[in-house]
Design a protein around this motif. Structure first.
Motif: not given
Lengths: 348, 348
Positions: A158-159, A162-163, A165-166, A169-170, A179, A197, B162-163, B165-166, B169-170, B172, B174-176
């Motif tokens: 998941r980490e 998350a990274k 996906e960030y 977007k950037m 997903d 997880d 973006a920040k 939403e990141y 996720k961190m 816990g 699943e997504k926005p």
């Protein structure tokens, strides 16, 4: 966008459709250039198309829409506008409830699906659409490389998701196309192993499947790696999937059917004895939707044509043990398939 | 989950429904405990419920499902199973195409909607569901605070989104729960001003509307700030919205209707002369879907009950100038509304 509407109006004429009602957000976008979050509906009457939006979407829709915009307070106003339509053209995805309401409240006599004309339009991408998809693929390529760097022993799937996906977007993505799949170890045998997880372990196969939604269009790419050194079995299935993927990309060209393309990869995997472990179709069209036409499967006889954008993504999944999938988004050109996702495929 | 199925079976008996077909992913999850990415369908036959999934979802579904799982290769197998069903119970969201196919390929004689029983079940949250939503709200609270810290002159709305939403996720998620809204300056007047490339400027009102999807359940919160010092007009509309939001939260209780609750906030905003600028309903139910029953609007007479989770989110939007919205997710208890999102509301 004007040509799209003209083709739709022609289809209406040929099929004796009096009015058309478009509700699916990607189709609303395709014909209007906007897709209000809170709903928006196009009604085509004769050769006049109008976008109807709830009050709270009016200001934004007016800015973005290529069609005239009218706001409504209650959906009943839509029923009123469609009153006594003899034959209404609708999308097959329209809900049963809505169809029932159109019968009761608008006294619509007959429904005809407009899916074929929308499919014929959307399945061939214009130059402008291809440029947008190329950009979406570029963002996905960067994200896959980032994922490969991020994946280390002990980190949670998941980490990693998350990274990346960030980062997408950037780099300009609106959001992930779907997903993000980061499926490690036994989870790599799950074709849709969305990041969980689970901690990534040494020796794990890790399937990375992601895409970017950029300016309304999607991209799709999968790479598989091993954390540390691959064992013999892992290398074996990797090489088979790689061969199947490469041969299918090389073979794809206008004039062949989706089914024929699927067979090329499927036969290779079968010959190596893993036919029962390739448990999905070879690919799918990509555009405003992440899964659209054609389906590159044994059940789709669509003839490939220049301008189609599809994925080619064979995989082998051995329950409990692990899986491998390698996928590119490709454009069908007169000279064959052009890979729009370009990340290296020899990763083991 | 067993009780849910029992209530559905009772509804089938009372309404002479022979079989039920459930396709909407959140409902599939509600009755089975899993929601396969590639599709999953529950068929209830008598009092037996089975989850049907495509081959590629089988291994994961088996792990997660509380119902027996059967895999299929082609959807035709589903048509076969439903063959000659006299009366089929379906969701109103089921597509027109699917209904037509059930008529033609399965020879289904009659369709009856099961929406009412699903609504009655899902609208009242269990203790377990409330605990999950509370956690989803906690993640959203943290994200709003992070957004407020991130928002500075010169930054693009999209970077802020973006920040946060990141971070969700961190933490816990699943997504926005939906596309994060960071709407600054003139864009704050757009109720659905999803984060864009616009740079945030000094003096901008910024509407921050976000939510987390956590363990399948959603949360929803909105706060509005000003970059720098608010001017008189900004402060005026902020105070009105704040008063309307607080008074509605204080008033919400079991026994009143959704419409009555909507009216409390609406009347306050009207009295101050901004009635025409409150262009959406006061709120909506939150659960497996971000927008579900009840609708807190002038058109919904649903009586509020203990265990309902709703949003209370009045707003004032002045085109070109800007807008303010303040929103909490609240739980209806016997003693009134309990705020599940807890971020401070006095931000100007």
């Amino acid at each position: 966008m004007k040509e799209r509407l003209e083709k739709l109006v022609k289809f209406m004429d040929e099929n004796s459709i009096d009015r058309v009602f478009i509700a699916k957000p990607v189709n609303v976008y395709y014909f209007s250039g906007t897709s209000p979050l809170g709903g928006g509906y196009i009604i085509v009457d004769g050769d006049e198309a109008t976008l109807y939006v709830p009050e709270l979407e009016y200001e934004m829709a007016k800015e973005e829409s290529k069609l005239p915009v009218v706001k409504f307070k209650k959906f009943d106003e839509i029923y009123e506008i469609l009153k006594n339509t003899e034959t209404l053209g609708i999308e097959g995805t329209l809900s049963y409830s809505m169809v029932e309401n159109f019968k009761e409240k608008s006294n619509v006599k007959e429904f005809k699906k407009i899916d074929d004309v929308i499919k014929d339009l959307r399945i061939i991408k214009t130059k402008e659409e291809i440029e947008i998809i190329e950009k979406a693929c570029e963002i996905a390529d960067k994200a896959v490389m980032a994922a490969i760097e991020e994946i280390t022993e002990g980190k949670r799937e998941r980490e990693v998701a998350a990274k990346v996906e960030y980062l997408m977007k950037m780099n300009g993505a609106e959001k992930p196309a779907f997903d993000t799949i980061i499926a490690s170890g036994h989870r790599s045998a799950l074709p849709h192993g969305v990041a969980s997880d689970k901690r990534i372990e040494r020796g794990d196969l890790v399937v990375i499947d992601l895409g970017a939604l950029y300016n309304h269009y999607n991209s799709d790419i999968t790479r598989t790696i091993v954390v540390g050194s691959p064992n013999e079995k892992q290398r074996e299935i990797y090489e088979i999937v790689l061969e199947a993927q490469k041969r299918a990309v090389e073979a794809a060209k206008p004039g062949m059917t989706a089914k024929e393309l699927d067979s090329i990869a499927r036969e290779i995997i079968k010959e190596y004895g893993y036919g029962d472990y390739f448990i999905h179709s070879l690919g799918h069209g990509v555009g405003l939707e992440i899964h659209e036409w054609p389906r590159i499967s044994q059940y789709d006889e669509t003839v490939l044509k220049e301008g189609m954008v599809i994925t080619i993504e064979p995989g082998i999944y051995i329950p409990k043990l692990g899986g491998v999938r390698i996928e590119d988004t490709v454009l069908i050109t007169e000279n064959g398939a052009k890979r729009l996702t370009k990340t290296e495929r020899e990763l083991l």
